[in-house]
Write a protein that holds these residues in place. Structure first.
Motif, PDB file in Angstrom:
ATOM      1  N   LEU A 268       0.654  -1.768   0.055  1.00  0.00           N
ATOM      2  CA  LEU A 268      -0.241   0.119  -0.286  1.00  0.00           C
ATOM      3  C   LEU A 268       0.761   0.975   0.374  1.00  0.00           C
ATOM      4  N   TYR A 269       1.429   1.565   0.785  1.00  0.00           N
ATOM      5  CA  TYR A 269       2.746   2.648   0.923  1.00  0.00           C
ATOM      6  C   TYR A 269       3.904   2.498  -0.390  1.00  0.00           C
ATOM      7  N   THR A 270       3.924   1.987  -1.052  1.00  0.00           N
ATOM      8  CA  THR A 270       4.867   1.362  -2.187  1.00  0.00           C
ATOM      9  C   THR A 270       4.038   2.168  -3.043  1.00  0.00           C
ATOM     10  N   ILE A 271       3.245   1.637  -3.551  1.00  0.00           N
ATOM     11  CA  ILE A 271       1.839   2.311  -4.504  1.00  0.00           C
ATOM     12  C   ILE A 271       2.202   4.164  -3.995  1.00  0.00           C
ATOM     13  N   PHE A 272       1.369   4.132  -2.278  1.00  0.00           N
ATOM     14  CA  PHE A 272       1.044   5.670  -2.438  1.00  0.00           C
ATOM     15  C   PHE A 272       1.943   6.915  -2.497  1.00  0.00           C
ATOM     16  N   GLU A 273       3.269   5.914  -1.955  1.00  0.00           N
ATOM     17  CA  GLU A 273       4.138   7.423  -2.141  1.00  0.00           C
ATOM     18  C   GLU A 273       4.663   7.200  -3.575  1.00  0.00           C
ATOM     19  N   SER A 274       4.653   6.216  -4.804  1.00  0.00           N
ATOM     20  CA  SER A 274       4.540   6.340  -5.482  1.00  0.00           C
ATOM     21  C   SER A 274       4.071   7.247  -6.963  1.00  0.00           C
ATOM     22  N   HIS A 275       2.850   6.929  -6.748  1.00  0.00           N
ATOM     23  CA  HIS A 275       1.616   7.446  -7.552  1.00  0.00           C
ATOM     24  C   HIS A 275       0.457   8.173  -6.934  1.00  0.00           C
ATOM     25  N   PRO A 276       1.217   9.926  -6.549  1.00  0.00           N
ATOM     26  CA  PRO A 276       0.700  11.045  -6.119  1.00  0.00           C
ATOM     27  C   PRO A 276      -1.324  10.953  -6.298  1.00  0.00           C
ATOM     28  N   ASN A 277      -1.996  10.579  -7.166  1.00  0.00           N
ATOM     29  CA  ASN A 277      -3.234  10.540  -8.113  1.00  0.00           C
ATOM     30  C   ASN A 277      -3.852   9.513  -8.339  1.00  0.00           C
ATOM     31  N   LEU A 278      -3.901   8.799  -6.697  1.00  0.00           N
ATOM     32  CA  LEU A 278      -4.372   6.931  -7.329  1.00  0.00           C
ATOM     33  C   LEU A 278      -5.429   6.672  -8.085  1.00  0.00           C
ATOM     34  N   LYS A 279      -5.910   7.522  -8.097  1.00  0.00           N
ATOM     35  CA  LYS A 279      -7.603   7.744  -8.667  1.00  0.00           C
ATOM     36  C   LYS A 279      -7.855   8.055  -9.904  1.00  0.00           C
ATOM     37  N   GLY A 280      -6.540   8.429 -10.672  1.00  0.00           N
ATOM     38  CA  GLY A 280      -6.581   8.922 -11.939  1.00  0.00           C
ATOM     39  C   GLY A 280      -5.700   7.699 -12.213  1.00  0.00           C
ATOM     40  N   ARG A 281      -5.112   6.886 -11.582  1.00  0.00           N
ATOM     41  CA  ARG A 281      -4.093   5.716 -12.281  1.00  0.00           C
ATOM     42  C   ARG A 281      -4.937   4.344 -11.748  1.00  0.00           C
ATOM     43  N   TYR A 282      -5.923   4.348 -10.888  1.00  0.00           N
ATOM     44  CA  TYR A 282      -6.179   2.612 -10.895  1.00  0.00           C
ATOM     45  C   TYR A 282      -7.794   2.946 -10.491  1.00  0.00           C
ATOM     46  N   GLU A 283      -8.629   1.667 -10.524  1.00  0.00           N
ATOM     47  CA  GLU A 283      -9.844   1.385 -10.673  1.00  0.00           C
ATOM     48  C   GLU A 283     -10.067   1.636  -9.300  1.00  0.00           C
TER      49      GLU A 283
END
Length: 291
Positions: A268-283
């Motif tokens: 979770l934290y790896t994804i969160f810190e790597s991609h600030p805009n999670l909504k635009g990248r993940y469904e």
């Protein structure tokens, strides 16, 4: 001639010693002065450092012309909560005096009527009252119809006070038969699971530059305990509208064949810190199983 030379040399040597002795005194005095300044500075620095760990603030109640000193409170305490402490503490008091029993009365007011505080210790003086206590920290927000409550980290119900200084996600999917009362322990497995999650995130956020918990809008526990692996038991909903499938309650991952909490947090934290805009990248993000 040789004797005179020797005598003159001796005089010169003696004079040299005398000159060296005179020059040492100012230097030693200077060193002593520097030492004193350094000692005073070190002491001042030590006091300032200690004060950072013991917060103290005078909170005034002008209508009654009395003052209260809150000592040792945590950094997340805000002004509305301080005002409520004043209101609750001074019930039955017109003004602060050094009368016997004043401290006991204020302490009893806070213990019996204000569950935000525990282990309350109170001291009085002529013009002030000093309160030292432990504070219950809100973990999740709970709603019953139109009423809001907090549930603390030790599962105690707290009355609602706006807390902009603290990230407190709402727990949803819980049905209560009646509204809980402030100060009441609430042993509810769904809520307990949500509280444990917030504690995990707070612990992780301490060592992170980008904090995750402030981005969590709610923790949905409606499907808590369900055995159908296609349906996530706990879903985190972020403030930008992304669903994160957490899965089983903390401690139950192995029983439902999900990856351990430590690995869920790491992913979770790896994804969160790597991609600030999670909504635009993940469904959505599914943390339950190996990807």
């Amino acid at each position: 001639m040789a004797r005179r030379t020797k005598k003159t040399a001796a005089k010169t040597k003696s004079a040299g010693k005398k000159t060296l002795g005179v020059s040492k005194k100012p230097f030693l005095r200077f060193l002593g002065f520097i030492f004193v300044i350094a000692a005073v500075s070190a002491a001042g620095w030590g006091l300032k450092k200690a004060e950072k760990h013991v917060r103290q603030e005078i909170v005034r109640e002008s209508k009654r012309e009395i003052s209260m000193v809150l000592r040792g409170y945590p950094e997340w305490i805000n002004t509305p909560l301080k005002k409520r402490i004043v209101e609750q503490g001074y019930i039955g008091l017109e003004k602060l005096t050094a009368k016997p029993g004043t401290a006991e009365l204020v302490a009893e007011n806070l213990r019996s009527k204000f569950p935000w505080l525990k282990n309350v210790r109170v001291q009085t003086s002529v013009n002030r009252l000093t309160i030292v206590a432990d504070y219950r920290k809100p973990a999740v927000l709970l709603r019953h119809k139109s009423t809001k409550f907090y549930i603390s980290e030790d599962m105690t119900v707290l009355d609602y006070i706006p807390m902009n200084s603290l990230s407190v996600p709402e727990v949803s999917g819980v049905v209560l038969a009646s509204a809980p009362s402030p100060g009441e322990p609430l042993f509810h497995e769904q809520i307990k699971a949500a509280v444990k999650l917030t504690q995990l995130f707070r612990a992780m956020d301490k060592s992170r530059t980008r904090k995750f918990l402030p981005h969590v809008e709610s923790i949905d526990v409606e499907n808590y305990g369900i055995t159908d692996s296609s349906i996530p038991q706990i879903v985190l909903k972020t403030k930008d509208g992304l669903d994160i499938f957490w899965g089983a309650a903390p401690g139950d991952a192995e029983a439902y064949f999900e990856i351990p909490e430590e690995k869920k947090l790491a992913v979770l934290y790896t994804i969160f810190e790597s991609h600030p805009n999670l909504k635009g990248r993940y469904e959505n993000i599914d943390l339950r199983f190996e990807q």
